[in-house]
Enzyme design. Structure first.
Site, PDB file in Angstrom:
ATOM      1  N   HIS A 116       0.893  -1.377   0.031  1.00  0.00           N
ATOM      2  CA  HIS A 116      -0.147   0.038   0.200  1.00  0.00           C
ATOM      3  C   HIS A 116       0.895   1.394  -0.090  1.00  0.00           C
ATOM      4  O   HIS A 116       0.221   2.342   0.079  1.00  0.00           O
ATOM      5  CB  HIS A 116      -1.082   0.086   1.099  1.00  0.00           C
ATOM      6  CG  HIS A 116      -2.038  -1.080   1.142  1.00  0.00           C
ATOM      7  ND1 HIS A 116      -2.960  -1.182   2.303  1.00  0.00           N
ATOM      8  CD2 HIS A 116      -2.565  -1.687   0.206  1.00  0.00           C
ATOM      9  CE1 HIS A 116      -3.596  -2.214   1.969  1.00  0.00           C
ATOM     10  NE2 HIS A 116      -3.484  -2.594   0.519  1.00  0.00           N
ATOM     11  N   CYS A 124       6.331  11.417  -7.619  1.00  0.00           N
ATOM     12  CA  CYS A 124       6.222  12.500  -8.682  1.00  0.00           C
ATOM     13  C   CYS A 124       5.316  12.238  -9.518  1.00  0.00           C
ATOM     14  O   CYS A 124       5.519  10.999 -10.396  1.00  0.00           O
ATOM     15  CB  CYS A 124       7.631  12.989  -8.944  1.00  0.00           C
ATOM     16  SG  CYS A 124       7.462  14.394 -10.492  1.00  0.00           S
ATOM     17  N   GLY A 182      -2.287  -8.872  12.791  1.00  0.00           N
ATOM     18  CA  GLY A 182      -2.751  -7.233  13.113  1.00  0.00           C
ATOM     19  C   GLY A 182      -3.558  -6.755  11.785  1.00  0.00           C
ATOM     20  O   GLY A 182      -3.283  -5.566  11.468  1.00  0.00           O
ATOM     21  N   SER A 184      -7.735  -6.616   9.949  1.00  0.00           N
ATOM     22  CA  SER A 184      -9.128  -6.827  10.119  1.00  0.00           C
ATOM     23  C   SER A 184      -9.684  -7.626   9.016  1.00  0.00           C
ATOM     24  O   SER A 184     -10.894  -8.149   9.180  1.00  0.00           O
ATOM     25  CB  SER A 184      -9.951  -5.560  10.178  1.00  0.00           C
ATOM     26  OG  SER A 184      -9.578  -4.819   9.165  1.00  0.00           O
ATOM     27  N   ASN A 208      -4.144 -11.994  16.059  1.00  0.00           N
ATOM     28  CA  ASN A 208      -4.709 -10.945  15.951  1.00  0.00           C
ATOM     29  C   ASN A 208      -5.235 -10.522  17.247  1.00  0.00           C
ATOM     30  O   ASN A 208      -5.437 -11.487  18.258  1.00  0.00           O
ATOM     31  CB  ASN A 208      -5.815 -11.075  14.954  1.00  0.00           C
ATOM     32  CG  ASN A 208      -6.154  -9.599  14.367  1.00  0.00           C
ATOM     33  OD1 ASN A 208      -5.124  -8.992  13.719  1.00  0.00           O
ATOM     34  ND2 ASN A 208      -7.391  -9.236  14.085  1.00  0.00           N
ATOM     35  N   LEU A 209      -5.431  -9.324  17.815  1.00  0.00           N
ATOM     36  CA  LEU A 209      -5.988  -9.074  18.944  1.00  0.00           C
ATOM     37  C   LEU A 209      -7.430  -9.598  19.319  1.00  0.00           C
ATOM     38  O   LEU A 209      -7.572 -10.071  20.248  1.00  0.00           O
ATOM     39  CB  LEU A 209      -6.133  -7.549  19.051  1.00  0.00           C
ATOM     40  CG  LEU A 209      -6.472  -6.731  20.634  1.00  0.00           C
ATOM     41  CD1 LEU A 209      -5.171  -7.198  21.496  1.00  0.00           C
ATOM     42  CD2 LEU A 209      -6.591  -5.263  20.428  1.00  0.00           C
TER      43      LEU A 209
HETATM   44  N1  APR Z   1      -2.051  -6.692  18.339  1.00  0.00           N
HETATM   45  C1  APR Z   1      -2.672  -7.347  17.424  1.00  0.00           C
HETATM   46  N2  APR Z   1      -3.520  -7.144  16.533  1.00  0.00           N
HETATM   47  C2  APR Z   1      -4.176  -5.765  16.838  1.00  0.00           C
HETATM   48  C3  APR Z   1      -3.685  -5.009  17.876  1.00  0.00           C
HETATM   49  C4  APR Z   1      -2.452  -5.258  18.620  1.00  0.00           C
HETATM   50  N3  APR Z   1      -1.761  -4.598  19.502  1.00  0.00           N
HETATM   51  N4  APR Z   1      -4.273  -3.978  17.856  1.00  0.00           N
HETATM   52  C5  APR Z   1      -5.179  -3.964  17.012  1.00  0.00           C
HETATM   53  N5  APR Z   1      -5.312  -5.071  16.448  1.00  0.00           N
HETATM   54  C6  APR Z   1      -6.043  -5.919  15.406  1.00  0.00           C
HETATM   55  C7  APR Z   1      -7.676  -5.177  15.266  1.00  0.00           C
HETATM   56  O1  APR Z   1      -8.287  -6.164  16.362  1.00  0.00           O
HETATM   57  C8  APR Z   1      -7.856  -5.290  13.727  1.00  0.00           C
HETATM   58  O2  APR Z   1      -8.399  -6.533  13.286  1.00  0.00           O
HETATM   59  O3  APR Z   1      -5.505  -5.183  14.217  1.00  0.00           O
HETATM   60  C9  APR Z   1      -6.697  -4.768  13.062  1.00  0.00           C
HETATM   61  C10 APR Z   1      -6.429  -3.559  12.456  1.00  0.00           C
HETATM   62  O4  APR Z   1      -7.303  -3.375  11.571  1.00  0.00           O
HETATM   63  P1  APR Z   1      -7.657  -2.090  10.873  1.00  0.00           P
HETATM   64  O5  APR Z   1      -7.678  -1.035  11.527  1.00  0.00           O
HETATM   65  O6  APR Z   1      -8.944  -2.280   9.810  1.00  0.00           O
HETATM   66  O7  APR Z   1      -6.137  -2.041   9.925  1.00  0.00           O
HETATM   67  P2  APR Z   1      -5.846  -2.989   8.586  1.00  0.00           P
HETATM   68  O8  APR Z   1      -6.397  -4.272   8.535  1.00  0.00           O
HETATM   69  O9  APR Z   1      -4.339  -2.936   8.402  1.00  0.00           O
HETATM   70  O10 APR Z   1      -6.490  -1.955   7.238  1.00  0.00           O
HETATM   71  C11 APR Z   1      -6.196  -2.513   6.050  1.00  0.00           C
HETATM   72  O11 APR Z   1      -7.119  -0.634   5.143  1.00  0.00           O
HETATM   73  O12 APR Z   1      -7.413   1.694   5.337  1.00  0.00           O
HETATM   74  C12 APR Z   1      -6.987   0.605   4.591  1.00  0.00           C
HETATM   75  O13 APR Z   1      -4.970   1.052   3.323  1.00  0.00           O
HETATM   76  C13 APR Z   1      -5.588   1.052   4.660  1.00  0.00           C
HETATM   77  O14 APR Z   1      -3.777  -0.845   4.917  1.00  0.00           O
HETATM   78  C14 APR Z   1      -4.951  -0.507   5.443  1.00  0.00           C
HETATM   79  C15 APR Z   1      -6.103  -1.328   5.050  1.00  0.00           C
END
Ligand code: APR
Length: 242
Positions: A116, A124, A182, A184, A208-209
């Site tokens: 990403h 640029c 980590g 979602s 994952n959390l």
């Molecule tokens: N340890 C493990 N997992 C964690 C922790 C932690 N300390 N804190 C949060 N999480 C988990 C949450 O439970 C959730 O499932 O990490 C996940 C974060 O999810 P999102 O906030 O949706 O982030 P992500 O999955 O990286 O988003 C994917 O979406 O917005 C776009 O481009 C952006 O790369 C991003 C993509």
């Protein structure tokens, strides 16, 4: 393929996919938590090409803020454990990250694949060159390569194609184990990698959390903070190197 802890079952090549959760304990906001970035900002205002067309200042300010913040944060034990695994695994560990921060690299990991984009790059739109960038872009600085004031954040926005997808699929095809940490499972194509892996007979593990939207696709899900469960899992793999 035997258990996930590498108990002399020949787990050589691993693909790890990380998301915002791996950097949460470093103090970087995730996106979809109750206080996450997408609660504070509307995706359609800051993370689409249309938004950049409509209000470039708003978009540049958003990423200038994140670029400054990332440089004040440090890697956590999850980042260090993955770098250690990459060094000590007999086979190959490819870290594919959805994250735009450089914490994997600052923890010592190499060849991290940022699907990403990277917040510490400016891209640029005139000469298509990416330059290392630690400052701001809102003042429309000149491109170090061509001089045009045409720099945008090197971020894959919604509606744009993620980077190096062929390399990711090739690595999954070669892998013995696919691990998701980590994330979602809300955003494709990353959220679909687990199914690609399964269809290729690759073992799958989620760290994952909390349960993610794709948890049911994984052979095993371990729940807890990445800073704790990732080092534990890495130690298991290294303790059981065949
Ligand atoms: N340890 C493990 N997992 C964690 C922790 C932690 N300390 N804190 C949060 N999480 C988990 C949450 O439970 C959730 O499932 O990490 C996940 C974060 O999810 P999102 O906030 O949706 O982030 P992500 O999955 O990286 O988003 C994917 O979406 O917005 C776009 O481009 C952006 O790369 C991003 C993509």
């Amino acid at each position: 393929m035997g258990g996930m802890n590498g108990k002399s079952n020949g787990i050589r090549n691993i693909v790890v996919l990380t998301g915002a959760g791996v950097s949460a304990e470093s103090g970087i906001d995730t996106f979809r938590a109750s206080d996450g970035l997408w609660e504070q900002h509307r995706v359609e205002d800051v993370a689409t090409p249309e938004a950049f067309e409509r209000d470039p200042d708003l978009v540049q300010r958003f990423y200038d803020m994140r670029r400054e913040a990332v440089q004040t944060k440090d890697p956590n034990p999850a980042h260090f454990a993955l770098a250690k695994l990459q060094r000590e695994l007999d086979g190959n560990l490819l870290i594919v990250t959805q994250n735009i921060d450089d914490l994997h690299e600052r923890a010592g990991a190499e060849d991290v694949l940022h699907m990403h984009g990277e917040i510490l790059n400016a891209w640029c739109t005139s000469c298509d060159v990416r330059s290392r960038w630690t400052g701001t872009l809102i003042e429309r600085p000149a491109c170090p390569e061509c001089g045009d004031a045409a720099l945008r954040p090197d971020i894959v926005w919604f509606g744009e194609m993620p980077y190096r997808m062929d390399e990711i699929f090739d690595a999954i095809r070669e892998a013995d184990l696919f691990v998701s940490i980590g994330t979602s499972g809300a955003v494709y194509p990353a959220a679909g990698f687990v199914r690609d892996a399964k269809s290729l007979g690759v073992a799958t593990l989620e760290l994952n959390l909390e349960r993610s939207q794709g948890s049911h696709w994984f052979d095993e899900s371990r729940l807890g903070p990445a800073g704790t469960i990732v080092p534990e899992w890495v130690q298991e793999i290294l303790d059981n190197k065949g």
